[in-house]
Design an enzyme around this catalytic site. Sequence first.
Site, PDB file in Angstrom:
ATOM      1  N   SER A 144      39.951  44.946  38.905  1.00  0.00           N
ATOM      2  CA  SER A 144      39.294  44.891  37.600  1.00  0.00           C
ATOM      3  C   SER A 144      37.873  45.402  37.726  1.00  0.00           C
ATOM      4  O   SER A 144      37.229  45.223  38.772  1.00  0.00           O
ATOM      5  CB  SER A 144      39.261  43.451  37.068  1.00  0.00           C
ATOM      6  N   TYR A 158      37.423  34.542  38.493  1.00  0.00           N
ATOM      7  CA  TYR A 158      38.126  35.819  38.332  1.00  0.00           C
ATOM      8  C   TYR A 158      37.303  36.967  38.902  1.00  0.00           C
ATOM      9  O   TYR A 158      37.821  37.814  39.642  1.00  0.00           O
ATOM     10  CB  TYR A 158      38.421  36.057  36.851  1.00  0.00           C
TER      11      TYR A 158
END
Length: 253
Positions: A144, A158
């Site tokens: 990501s 995350y």
Amino acid sequence: MSTRFADKSVLITGGGSGIGRGIALAFAGEGARVAVAGRSLGPLAETVELIERAGGKAVALTGDVTNSEDAARLVREVVEQFGGLDVAVNNAGVFGAAGPVADIDEDQFRWVFEVNVTGTLLAMKHQIGHMRAHGGGAIVNVSSNLGVHKRADGAGAYNASKAAVTALTRSAARDHIGEGVRINTVSPGPVDTPMSTRPGESDTAKSDRMKAEVPVGRAGAVAEIAAAVLYLASDEAGYTVGADLVLDGGVTA
């Protein structure tokens, strides 16, 4: 129909929905035999049905990549079904509960790392083990832009887990390119999937937010992420090793 991946066998974790499903459909559309893996059979079976309806070949395999025995079994089952494993895409991941770092639930933090980092490690470990013994292959890990290139407030677990995935990919790429296993990462920004929708957010509100936050004025399409994955997995990317291809509409430019 393109045949860029004709006679190739592909394993995609997290293939039951979203980006993983889009990647599976794209590989099948270019001639690959596709195995989609995940914890729940229902969504995987839907992906397989979509592929078969379009004339492709696919199987659904259940397993938990945070368990080393399951990760190894998934590779064995792909080999048994298709005769080998040429490409693997490690897409399985979770976001976890949002909140400031000081307030992160420790069990949540461990869970996010277990799925995103340990899951990627174990999946790669067994995929590489097969590939290096059978002439090589290509692996693409889905990270990501929040991992290294950008941070999201309230998403510490995350963010950190995806930074670890990107770093782990670079290490694996250098460790195993000499054995014929070529490994890279894609790092999407906001993509038009449920994961990029905030709780209670309407489609209109999300569209307005994307126009404000993303220079191209929209979220990415699943097909755009899939196209990048297929490029990195293809022979056309033979000189691309340990790269992190950021696909975020200019957010981190």
